[in-house]
Design a protein around this motif. Structure first.
Motif, mmCIF file in Angstrom:
data_model
loop_
_atom_site.group_PDB
_atom_site.id
_atom_site.type_symbol
_atom_site.label_atom_id
_atom_site.label_comp_id
_atom_site.label_asym_id
_atom_site.label_seq_id
_atom_site.Cartn_x
_atom_site.Cartn_y
_atom_site.Cartn_z
ATOM 1 N N LEU A 28 0.835 -1.209 0.000
ATOM 2 C CA LEU A 28 0.000 0.000 0.000
ATOM 3 C C LEU A 28 0.865 1.253 0.000
ATOM 4 O O LEU A 28 0.609 2.185 -0.766
ATOM 5 C CB LEU A 28 -0.931 0.004 1.207
ATOM 6 N N MET A 29 1.880 1.295 0.864
ATOM 7 C CA MET A 29 2.761 2.473 0.934
ATOM 8 C C MET A 29 3.450 2.719 -0.408
ATOM 9 O O MET A 29 3.529 3.854 -0.877
ATOM 10 C CB MET A 29 3.803 2.294 2.034
ATOM 11 N N HIS A 30 3.927 1.656 -1.023
ATOM 12 C CA HIS A 30 4.562 1.776 -2.339
ATOM 13 C C HIS A 30 3.555 2.291 -3.371
ATOM 14 O O HIS A 30 3.878 3.148 -4.201
ATOM 15 C CB HIS A 30 5.149 0.430 -2.767
ATOM 16 N N ALA A 31 2.319 1.775 -3.304
ATOM 17 C CA ALA A 31 1.277 2.194 -4.252
ATOM 18 C C ALA A 31 0.920 3.660 -4.070
ATOM 19 O O ALA A 31 0.746 4.399 -5.048
ATOM 20 C CB ALA A 31 0.040 1.319 -4.080
ATOM 21 N N VAL A 32 0.809 4.108 -2.829
ATOM 22 C CA VAL A 32 0.488 5.518 -2.564
ATOM 23 C C VAL A 32 1.584 6.419 -3.128
ATOM 24 O O VAL A 32 1.304 7.448 -3.761
ATOM 25 C CB VAL A 32 0.283 5.755 -1.046
ATOM 26 N N LYS A 33 2.839 6.034 -2.931
ATOM 27 C CA LYS A 33 3.954 6.824 -3.472
ATOM 28 C C LYS A 33 3.887 6.898 -4.993
ATOM 29 O O LYS A 33 4.089 7.969 -5.580
ATOM 30 C CB LYS A 33 5.293 6.216 -3.038
ATOM 31 N N LYS A 34 3.609 5.755 -5.623
ATOM 32 C CA LYS A 34 3.570 5.718 -7.085
ATOM 33 C C LYS A 34 2.388 6.527 -7.637
ATOM 34 O O LYS A 34 2.530 7.259 -8.620
ATOM 35 C CB LYS A 34 3.495 4.271 -7.558
ATOM 36 N N VAL A 35 1.221 6.404 -6.998
ATOM 37 C CA VAL A 35 0.035 7.151 -7.452
ATOM 38 C C VAL A 35 0.255 8.649 -7.274
ATOM 39 O O VAL A 35 -0.093 9.446 -8.151
ATOM 40 C CB VAL A 35 -1.226 6.671 -6.690
#
Length: 175
Positions: free
Chosen positions: A16-23
């Motif tokens: 989730l943290m990685h996804a939030v950064k990418k988004v």
């Protein structure tokens, strides 16, 4: 009024943290993230502003201290002065050491209670309010990221699948 949002479900907080950064790097606006437990650093990663609840708590404490001072001055000095142990109450300052515990307790009382009330009002959590949780799995073991759509549904869905989402769906969200 309803608006279209895309919801991505994740089963790991690191993903989730990685996804939030990418988004966020792709300049999409994340409406909300629902998690079953607090995720350390998520607020900073989402770009949320720091909370001001500590400032309001200090102001509420000052209000409580003021109420305590005014109340004790009126009750013990002006309205009903008492001669306790041969020590008359001529002025507030002469008797202030005896009033310190009351001043402390009312400061803490006002700060704590008004801070909780402010938190609930600011969070829009009042009695009989309908729950806003879009997926019951986020109360157990899944994480949900909600992003507003603006004619970029396919591109955004592709991005979310790349970030490790286990489920992606488009829904109407009531405002």
């Amino acid at each position: 009024m309803a608006s279209k949002v895309i919801q991505a479900l994740y089963n790991d907080d690191d993903v989730l943290m990685h996804a939030v950064k990418k988004v966020r790097a792709e300049h999409h606006h994340i409406e909300e993230v629902y998690t079953p437990f607090p995720v350390h650093g998520l607020d900073k990663t989402m770009g949320l502003a720091d909370t001001r609840i500590a400032i309001t708590s200090f102001l509420y404490g000052c209000l409580g201290l003021t109420v305590a001072i005014v109340m004790m001055n009126y009750i013990m000095i002006e309205d009903w002065p008492q001669d306790i142990g041969g020590k008359p109450s001529f002025s507030y300052l002469e008797n202030m050491p005896a009033f310190v515990p009351i001043m402390f307790e009312l400061t803490v009382f006002f700060a704590a209670h008004l801070m909780v009330i402010t938190f609930y009002l600011r969070s829009r959590m009042w009695p009989f309010k309908k729950a806003e949780n879009p997926d019951k799995r986020t109360t157990d073991d899944h994480f949900l990221m909600e992003i507003g759509l603006s004619d970029n549904e396919n591109e955004l869905a592709e991005l979310l699948w790349e970030t490790g989402a286990v489920e992606v769906k488009v829904t109407e969200k009531e405002s």
